[in-house]
Enzyme design. Structure first.
Site, PDB file in Angstrom:
ATOM      1  N   ASP A 161     -50.739 -22.647 -57.159  1.00  0.00           N
ATOM      2  CA  ASP A 161     -50.384 -23.903 -56.494  1.00  0.00           C
ATOM      3  C   ASP A 161     -51.575 -24.678 -55.920  1.00  0.00           C
ATOM      4  O   ASP A 161     -51.409 -25.809 -55.493  1.00  0.00           O
ATOM      5  CB  ASP A 161     -49.411 -23.627 -55.338  1.00  0.00           C
ATOM      6  CG  ASP A 161     -48.044 -23.234 -55.853  1.00  0.00           C
ATOM      7  OD1 ASP A 161     -47.716 -23.645 -56.978  1.00  0.00           O
ATOM      8  OD2 ASP A 161     -47.316 -22.511 -55.153  1.00  0.00           O
ATOM      9  N   MET A 571     -73.533 -25.383 -78.592  1.00  0.00           N
ATOM     10  CA  MET A 571     -74.262 -26.635 -78.387  1.00  0.00           C
ATOM     11  C   MET A 571     -74.822 -26.703 -76.965  1.00  0.00           C
ATOM     12  O   MET A 571     -74.674 -25.777 -76.197  1.00  0.00           O
ATOM     13  CB  MET A 571     -73.335 -27.809 -78.650  1.00  0.00           C
ATOM     14  CG  MET A 571     -73.042 -28.033 -80.113  1.00  0.00           C
ATOM     15  SD  MET A 571     -71.972 -29.479 -80.317  1.00  0.00           S
ATOM     16  CE  MET A 571     -72.087 -29.720 -82.076  1.00  0.00           C
TER      17      MET A 571
END
Ligand code: ADP
Length: 765
Positions: A161, A571
């Site tokens: 939550d 990358m």
């Protein structure tokens, strides 16, 4: 010698438990707690099934080994179980729990759970001296535990939550948002096909975080949350008007997100049934309800949750071992990418105060207690969910603001453009889209964007406006000036990577010769490489990170039966962020970064470590190499080297992940970041352009807040030759990754005499 011995503090004994609702990422926290403790030579126990296990004792409290927490990073839930336990709320229960801890001479606890669990931890800590005294008075202190030390407790917020004050994020909230946005994206496509309205109920009895951020990330059309019930008696009609108007304007799907605890201002629940009835009656169309339920708790943890949990678990043990026994309980949290240690008591009290304020219907107080970022997100959402913009004020100055991209596509670019365009138009201004980056600006490829031009762009990967790496030079400036003149552009928003920053800097430098460039210029960081100065995170990096982590999870699964080492190339250009963070999230043994380079000595040590590990039964190893870690020690070189040196012991495969890292729909984090940065930039452009100023800035997140830097500061903050920031906060995480990924320290094998460690889970990782 005797004197020295008396100076030595007795070794601490740690235990970790997970309690309350389970949350994805808890396993990563358990792994980090166990490995950090063992690395420091400290014995560590698991308490199974939360406080219930603490009360029941026996086989519910068992030591954990290094290998027992291998192979769990990618698993949702918690391997040591969790439970709700009423007995622990009673003194008798807690007395029994104290006796069980003392029997194992456990003096330090890491409690991972929600506000209930953490509140329980604080009371237990407070009561500890009395409990010990009572056990002593009744002669019930376990053997060998006379004069036990005071209890130390570190709390970690584990709750989907995100309802704990004291940390930006709780463990599991990001993953839950992943599940929610995946679900809403899927629902949107079917809703659009049939022109239907869907109500989606998400978790959150007292906290609207998931509903609010889920709606913001998915581009939903209306949202209902507990801490801000709809205003006015006519809210039902207003909601219907928004949905009706949206339909008329061309929206094919309508999505209403409702938190399970949403109420109106009188405190009456706004249930899905109630909403369905209202919408069906007034819109005269079919309405479907989807209650997401436990799907939100499940599935593999996101990259962010794995890393957050790992960092918090590590820091919790570190803090427990650094503070004297019995220190006031603390919460280990993360704020603005920095580890924080705050008094647990206050964090719990403030978190519970929010819930109480909602129950008392003091909604403003609840929103204030949630903090400014939450309120800002709520305000932005209010604008973005509008079906149509506000009409411009009569006589209002209508600015003409251009938006463009530059660099490689980064997931979240579309989200940012959508937010910028809608916020700009809603404030009465004219938004211009430049196609294909600076090439489009040179060619005059500019068009006005309206509210519906960006409809459906929130979840869309890629870059609808088009992007490339063109950096204009002196020859192009006349053409750019002509375009800016022709369209009377009064401000430019560039959402992109290095080439965009360079291009904007060139325009900035050319201002003396080109007066049309004397308009506000804003750069927003959007690149998967996360290599831009002025921002700790750029839009797109979280999506790429998750793509890498998912790919590595699959690669690891492919190798269960062999003894295999994978060399995975990711990358990042000249920035090792993706390599470092994916290494942490996948449990990679080794990460090669451009910031560190690779030496022959490194490779020799790595070969030796690999051979030793595989000879001792290791079955799988992952090495992550950032694409520019070294110009000549390439991924295929590393693969050949390891294969040659490991011949007969293990085999080697390489995986160059390539462009899958640039694709995909943006993660919730990237969508939220894109929205936030775009909203801030547009506010900035509007303010500056109305004053006819020519401020030129780049902005980004630093310490959790949006910060602006003048463009002329770029050379100071950037390492220009390597195209990366001079300061990179994530490099500080390297020691944590090293502790997690090392082979089990030898001391672990000798520390459990007389006690049964739990069976080994997997021997890898
Ligand atoms: P969460 O930790 O997810 O908020 P709960 O509120 O259900 O979940 O709390 C989990 C467990 O923590 C409870 O079942 C109980 O064992 C313990 N607990 C909660 N509140 C207290 C308290 N005030 N005192 C002692 N134990 C508590």
């Amino acid at each position: 010698m005797k004197h020295m011995m008396s100076q030595v503090e007795p070794k601490r004994r740690l235990a970790v438990l997970t309690s309350g609702g389970d949350a994805p990422g808890m396993n990563a926290a358990i792994r980090a707690v166990v490995r950090t403790a063992l690395d420091r030579g400290v014995k560590v126990y698991a308490i199974y099934e939360g406080y219930r296990g603490m009360v029941e004792g026996g086989s519910r409290i068992r030591p954990l080994t290094w290998d027992a927490v291998g192979g769990i990073l990618q698993r949702g839930g918690t391997i040591i179980g969790t439970a709700r336990c009423e007995v622990f709320r009673t003194r008798a229960g807690r007395l029994q729990a104290a006796a069980n801890l003392l029997a194992h001479r456990i003096d330090s606890l890491v409690v991972i759970g929600g506000d209930g669990s953490l509140a329980g931890a604080v009371s237990f800590h407070d009561e500890w001296p009395e409990l010990v005294a009572e056990l002593a008075a009744h002669g019930q202190l376990p053997q060998g535990s006379a004069n036990p030390p005071p209890l130390s407790i570190a709390g970690i917020a584990g709750s989907i939550d995100n309802d704990i004050i004291g940390t930006d994020m709780t463990i599991g909230a990001d993953t839950a948002l992943h599940r929610i946005t995946e679900a809403i994206d899927a629902i949107s496509s079917t809703a659009a096909s049939h022109q239907r309205t869907f109500i989606v109920e998400v978790m959150g009895r007292h906290c609207g975080y998931l509903a609010l951020m889920g709606a913001l990330a998915s581009g939903a059309d209306w949202v209902l949350i507990p801490s801000d019930p709809p205003q006015g008696a006519d809210w039902e009609e207003r909601m219907c008007t928004v949905l009706r108007t949206g339909r008329a304007a061309g929206r094919r799907d309508s999505i209403v997100v409702v938190a399970e605890g949403a109420c109106d201002r009188q405190g009456n629940r706004i249930t899905c049934e109630r909403l369905k009835k209202i919408l069906e009656e007034r819109l005269q169309e079919e309405v479907r309800v989807t209650i997401l339920g436990h799907i939100q708790r499940g599935g593999p943890p996101s990259a962010f949750d794995r890393n957050l949990s790992t960092i918090l678990g590590y820091a919790a043990v570190d803090a427990l071992l650094q503070t004297p026994p019995g220190t006031e309980p603390f919460l280990i949290g993360m704020r603005g990418n920095r580890i924080t240690r705050l008094p647990l008591r206050e964090c719990v009290a403030q978190s519970q105060a929010v819930t109480q304020a909602i129950l008392n219907r003091e909604f403003e107080r609840a929103m204030t207690l949630r903090g400014p970022n939450y309120q800002a997100a709520f305000r932005t959402l209010r604008t973005l969910v509008r079906a149509l913009p506000h009409e411009p004020e009569p006589g209002q100055q209508r600015l003409r603001l251009a938006v463009l991209h530059s660099g490689a596509p980064a997931p979240g670019m579309n989200t940012a453009v959508r937010a910028a365009v809608r916020i700009g138009i809603d404030k009465g201004h004219i938004m211009l889209g430049v196609r294909n980056g600076f090439q489009g600006l040179i060619a005059g490829d500019v068009e006005e964007l309206n509210w519906m031009s960006v409809n459906g762009w929130a979840p869309l990967g890629g870059a609808e406006l088009g992007t490339n790496r063109k950096v204009p030079n002196g020859k192009d400036f006349y053409a750019i000036a002509r375009t800016l003149d022709a369209h009377q552009v009064q401000g430019i928003l560039m959402i992109g990577g290095w080439s965009g920053y360079e291009a904007m800097y060139q325009l900035f430098l050319a201002r003396d010769h080109f007066p049309t460039f004397n308009i506000p210029l804003v750069c927003v960081p959007a690149t998967i490489d996360n290599d831009l100065p002025g921002s700790e995170l750029s839009i797109g990096a979280d999506t790429a990170l998750n793509s890498i982590v998912e790919a590595v999870d699959k690669i690891k699964q492919s190798a269960v039966a062999s003894r295999r080492c994978f060399v995975v190339e990711v990358m990042g250009h000249y920035c090792g962020y993706l390599a470092q963070m994916s290494g942490l999230a996948t449990g990679a043994e080794r990460v090669y970064l451009p910031e560190e380079g690779i030496t022959l000595n490194d490779l020799q040590a790595d070969v030796t470590a690999l051979r030793t590990a595989f000879q001792h039964g290791k079955r799988l190893s992952v090495m992550i190499r950032s694409e520019n870690a070294h110009p000549r020690y390439t991924t295929s070189f590393l693969t050949t080297l390891f294969a040659e040196e490991g011949a007969g012991i293990f085999d080697v495969r390489q995986a160059i992940l390539g462009h899958l890292q640039q694709g995909g729909n943006p993660t919730p984090f990237d969508r939220i970041l894109a929205t936030r940065l775009a909203a801030t930039s547009i506010d900035f452009l509007i303010t500056e352009a109305s004053r006819a100023s020519s401020a030129a800035v780049f902005l980004g997140l630093q310490g959790g807040q949006v910060h602006f830097h003048h463009l002329d500061d770029l050379p100071r903050l950037a390492d220009w030759s390597h195209h990366r920031p001079k300061q990179q906060w994530w490099l500080d995480l390297r020691p944590i990754a090293k502790v997690m990924a090392q082979p089990a320290p030898r001391s672990c094998f000798h520390s459990f005499a007389g006690e049964q460690p739990i069976p080994e889970n997997r021997i890898d990782e």
